[in-house]
Design an enzyme around this catalytic site. Structure first.
Site, PDB file in Angstrom:
ATOM      1  N   GLY A 108       0.816  -1.213   0.000  1.00 35.13           N
ATOM      2  CA  GLY A 108       0.000   0.000   0.000  1.00 35.13           C
ATOM      3  C   GLY A 108       0.845   1.255   0.000  1.00 35.13           C
ATOM      4  O   GLY A 108       0.800   2.040   0.940  1.00 35.13           O
TER       5      GLY A 108
ATOM      6  N   ALA B 171       0.131   7.609   0.605  1.00 31.54           N
ATOM      7  CA  ALA B 171       0.741   8.776   1.257  1.00 31.54           C
ATOM      8  C   ALA B 171       1.753   8.349   2.323  1.00 31.54           C
ATOM      9  O   ALA B 171       2.920   8.759   2.296  1.00 31.54           O
ATOM     10  CB  ALA B 171      -0.362   9.646   1.856  1.00 31.54           C
TER      11      ALA B 171
ATOM     12  N   LYS C 271      -4.286   9.101  19.994  1.00 31.38           N
ATOM     13  CA  LYS C 271      -4.445   9.449  18.580  1.00 31.38           C
ATOM     14  C   LYS C 271      -5.898   9.229  18.163  1.00 31.38           C
ATOM     15  O   LYS C 271      -6.474  10.011  17.394  1.00 31.38           O
ATOM     16  CB  LYS C 271      -3.480   8.588  17.741  1.00 31.38           C
ATOM     17  CG  LYS C 271      -3.625   8.741  16.237  1.00 31.38           C
ATOM     18  CD  LYS C 271      -2.611   9.701  15.637  1.00 31.38           C
ATOM     19  CE  LYS C 271      -2.922  10.125  14.211  1.00 31.38           C
ATOM     20  NZ  LYS C 271      -2.543   9.164  13.195  1.00 31.38           N
TER      21      LYS C 271
ATOM     22  N   ASN D 143      -8.696  11.578  16.276  1.00 28.20           N
ATOM     23  CA  ASN D 143      -9.327  11.158  15.027  1.00 28.20           C
ATOM     24  C   ASN D 143     -10.843  11.028  15.134  1.00 28.20           C
ATOM     25  O   ASN D 143     -11.561  11.327  14.182  1.00 28.20           O
ATOM     26  CB  ASN D 143      -8.746   9.811  14.564  1.00 28.20           C
ATOM     27  CG  ASN D 143      -7.405   9.979  13.886  1.00 28.20           C
ATOM     28  OD1 ASN D 143      -7.062  11.065  13.434  1.00 28.20           O
ATOM     29  ND2 ASN D 143      -6.627   8.914  13.821  1.00 28.20           N
TER      30      ASN D 143
HETATM   31  N1  LIG Z   1      -2.006  10.304   5.069  1.00 35.93           N
HETATM   32  C1  LIG Z   1      -1.774  10.696   6.326  1.00 35.93           C
HETATM   33  O1  LIG Z   1      -1.427  11.864   6.558  1.00 35.93           O
HETATM   34  C2  LIG Z   1      -1.896   9.736   7.481  1.00 35.93           C
HETATM   35  C3  LIG Z   1      -1.360  10.112   8.715  1.00 35.93           C
HETATM   36  C4  LIG Z   1      -1.435   9.226   9.777  1.00 35.93           C
HETATM   37  C5  LIG Z   1      -2.037   7.985   9.615  1.00 35.93           C
HETATM   38  N2  LIG Z   1      -2.582   7.647   8.417  1.00 35.93           N
HETATM   39  C6  LIG Z   1      -3.171   6.296   8.302  1.00 35.93           C
HETATM   40  O2  LIG Z   1      -2.274   5.501   7.536  1.00 35.93           O
HETATM   41  C7  LIG Z   1      -2.996   4.523   6.771  1.00 35.93           C
HETATM   42  C8  LIG Z   1      -2.660   4.721   5.295  1.00 35.93           C
HETATM   43  O3  LIG Z   1      -3.182   5.990   4.900  1.00 35.93           O
HETATM   44  P1  LIG Z   1      -2.714   6.766   3.599  1.00 35.93           P
HETATM   45  O4  LIG Z   1      -3.156   8.170   3.759  1.00 35.93           O
HETATM   46  O5  LIG Z   1      -1.295   6.492   3.300  1.00 35.93           O
HETATM   47  O6  LIG Z   1      -3.645   6.065   2.502  1.00 35.93           O
HETATM   48  P2  LIG Z   1      -3.533   6.147   0.895  1.00 35.93           P
HETATM   49  O7  LIG Z   1      -2.744   7.354   0.475  1.00 35.93           O
HETATM   50  O8  LIG Z   1      -4.913   5.993   0.385  1.00 35.93           O
HETATM   51  O9  LIG Z   1      -2.671   4.873   0.543  1.00 35.93           O
HETATM   52  C9  LIG Z   1      -3.160   3.579   0.642  1.00 35.93           C
HETATM   53  C10 LIG Z   1      -2.535   2.797  -0.479  1.00 35.93           C
HETATM   54  O10 LIG Z   1      -2.946   1.437  -0.352  1.00 35.93           O
HETATM   55  C11 LIG Z   1      -3.086   0.951  -1.673  1.00 35.93           C
HETATM   56  N3  LIG Z   1      -3.835  -0.294  -1.677  1.00 35.93           N
HETATM   57  C12 LIG Z   1      -5.144  -0.509  -1.397  1.00 35.93           C
HETATM   58  N4  LIG Z   1      -5.438  -1.827  -1.516  1.00 35.93           N
HETATM   59  C13 LIG Z   1      -4.281  -2.446  -1.870  1.00 35.93           C
HETATM   60  C14 LIG Z   1      -3.934  -3.780  -2.153  1.00 35.93           C
HETATM   61  N5  LIG Z   1      -4.851  -4.755  -2.099  1.00 35.93           N
HETATM   62  N6  LIG Z   1      -2.654  -4.063  -2.490  1.00 35.93           N
HETATM   63  C15 LIG Z   1      -1.727  -3.077  -2.556  1.00 35.93           C
HETATM   64  N7  LIG Z   1      -1.997  -1.784  -2.300  1.00 35.93           N
HETATM   65  C16 LIG Z   1      -3.253  -1.470  -1.955  1.00 35.93           C
HETATM   66  C17 LIG Z   1      -3.753   2.080  -2.404  1.00 35.93           C
HETATM   67  O11 LIG Z   1      -3.637   1.871  -3.791  1.00 35.93           O
HETATM   68  P3  LIG Z   1      -4.275   2.813  -4.946  1.00 35.93           P
HETATM   69  O12 LIG Z   1      -3.114   3.617  -5.416  1.00 35.93           O
HETATM   70  O13 LIG Z   1      -4.787   1.873  -5.971  1.00 35.93           O
HETATM   71  O14 LIG Z   1      -5.362   3.630  -4.297  1.00 35.93           O
HETATM   72  C18 LIG Z   1      -2.950   3.265  -1.885  1.00 35.93           C
HETATM   73  O15 LIG Z   1      -1.772   3.451  -2.626  1.00 35.93           O
HETATM   74  C19 LIG Z   1      -4.470   4.761   7.101  1.00 35.93           C
HETATM   75  O16 LIG Z   1      -4.905   3.918   8.136  1.00 35.93           O
HETATM   76  C20 LIG Z   1      -4.490   6.227   7.554  1.00 35.93           C
HETATM   77  O17 LIG Z   1      -5.587   6.514   8.398  1.00 35.93           O
HETATM   78  C21 LIG Z   1      -2.510   8.484   7.346  1.00 35.93           C
END
Ligand SMILES: NC(=O)c1ccc[n+]([C@@H]2O[C@H](COP(=O)([O-])OP(=O)(O)OC[C@H]3O[C@@H](n4cnc5c(N)ncnc54)[C@H](OP(=O)(O)O)[C@@H]3O)[C@@H](O)[C@H]2O)c1
Length: 287
Positions: A7, A10, A172, A176
């Site tokens: 995954g 971000a 956290k 959230n």
């Molecule tokens: N972003 C932040 O600032 C932040 C901060 C703290 C915590 N978090 C937490 O961290 C976690 C990740 O968040 P994020 O913001 O990084 O999410 P994100 O940007 O949506 O990234 C998730 C990634 O997972 C991929 N994915 C989904 N299903 C998959 C699969 N079966 N196999 C491989 N890849 C797959 C998605 O692919 P696609 O490219 O196809 O969509 C996307 O690239 C979440 O729980 C979020 O709440 C995020």
């Protein structure tokens, strides 16, 4: 170390770019891309790790980092059979407090290192990410936690172990869970300046504090006030990921951020009517 990131969005893409400076990184992606370009607080970082899109092509590594959204757990688990060998450790870097439970259908609990992440980042295209702050990651004390910290020895991100992971995770979650009001109103963080909205946020957090304490977290009485003050002090145009997901028509992490308070509250006999209401409203809105 050989590290696979399931995954690379971000959070996963940001971490993979930093880890690629010192380790052999494989990206397990749903959407293919050629390279990572991360705008970090220290300037641009470019990395070209191997990118896989087929779980059948995965081979065992030393560490797996799971950084999908919580609602994509089953999809991300499809990678584990190929990536996990007898010595592989798996870290789950997701929101919420159920990092381990979420993956025990596929892995024994003792193989899983839960991680709380505070690294604000957003993705504008596959592999193209802005890391807004260096941020921090916390994992539980112990051998696996220390080994995880060591992966980042070369990177400027503050990665550390904690003796009290439950308190870190529930603190956290307190932040959230209040963000559900943004997803409901489709209004950014500044909506917290309304006293009527702040009162709802305060109730959401107070329920989280009561349930978190029942779960063993050490949370202060004035956490609800602190959370509202934090929302009010931050940028008024900030959009949290629940809000962003709803706006984009994607699934939402509502169960991991609010549903869990209702479910764990029921176990302990702690009433959680306000969280139950926002869960019902957001589930109905997203259905
Ligand atoms: N972003 C932040 O600032 C932040 C901060 C703290 C915590 N978090 C937490 O961290 C976690 C990740 O968040 P994020 O913001 O990084 O999410 P994100 O940007 O949506 O990234 C998730 C990634 O997972 C991929 N994915 C989904 N299903 C998959 C699969 N079966 N196999 C491989 N890849 C797959 C998605 O692919 P696609 O490219 O196809 O969509 C996307 O690239 C979440 O729980 C979020 O709440 C995020």
């Amino acid at each position: 170390m050989r590290i696979a990131v399931i995954g690379p969005g971000a959070v996963g893409g940001t971490l993979a770019a930093w880890l690629s400076q010192a380790h052999e990184v494989t990206l397990c992606a749903r959407t293919a891309f050629d390279r990572l370009q991360v705008e970090t607080p220290e300037g641009p970082l470019v990395a070209t790790p191997t990118v896989l899109t087929d779980p059948a092509a995965a081979a065992p590594v030393d560490w797996v980092l799971v950084t999908t959204k919580t609602y994509d757990a089953a999809g991300s688990a499809a990678w584990l059979a190929g990536l996990v060998g007898p010595q592989t450790r798996v870290a789950v870097l997701q929101n919420g407090v159920e990092h381990v439970e979420r993956f025990t259908p596929w892995l024994p609990a003792e193989r899983i290192t839960p991680a709380v992440v505070d690294i604000p980042a957003e993705r504008t295209a596959p592999g193209v990410i802005r890391q807004r702050r260096m941020g921090w990651i916390k994992v539980p004390d112990g051998q696996a936690g220390q080994a995880f910290v060591d992966l980042f020895a070369h990177a400027p991100i503050d990665v550390a172990t904690t003796e009290d992971f439950a308190t870190v995770a529930w603190s956290k979650l307190a932040l959230n869970c209040a963000g559900a009001v943004n997803a409901l109103t489709l209004k950014p963080a500044g909506v917290a300046h309304r006293d009527d909205i702040a009162a709802i946020m305060r109730d959401l957090v107070a329920e989280c504090v009561a349930v978190g304490r029942a779960q063993g977290a050490d949370l202060p009485d004035d956490l609800p006030r602190q959370v509202i003050a934090g929302y009010r002090a931050g940028p008024a145009d900030g959009v949290n990921s629940l809000h962003a997901d709803r706006q984009a028509g994607r699934p939402m992490e509502i169960d991991a951020r609010n549903g869990v308070i209702v479910r764990k509250g029921a176990v302990h006999g702690v009433a959680t009517p306000v969280n139950a209401m926002v869960v019902a409203l957001l589930e109905a809105a997203g259905a």
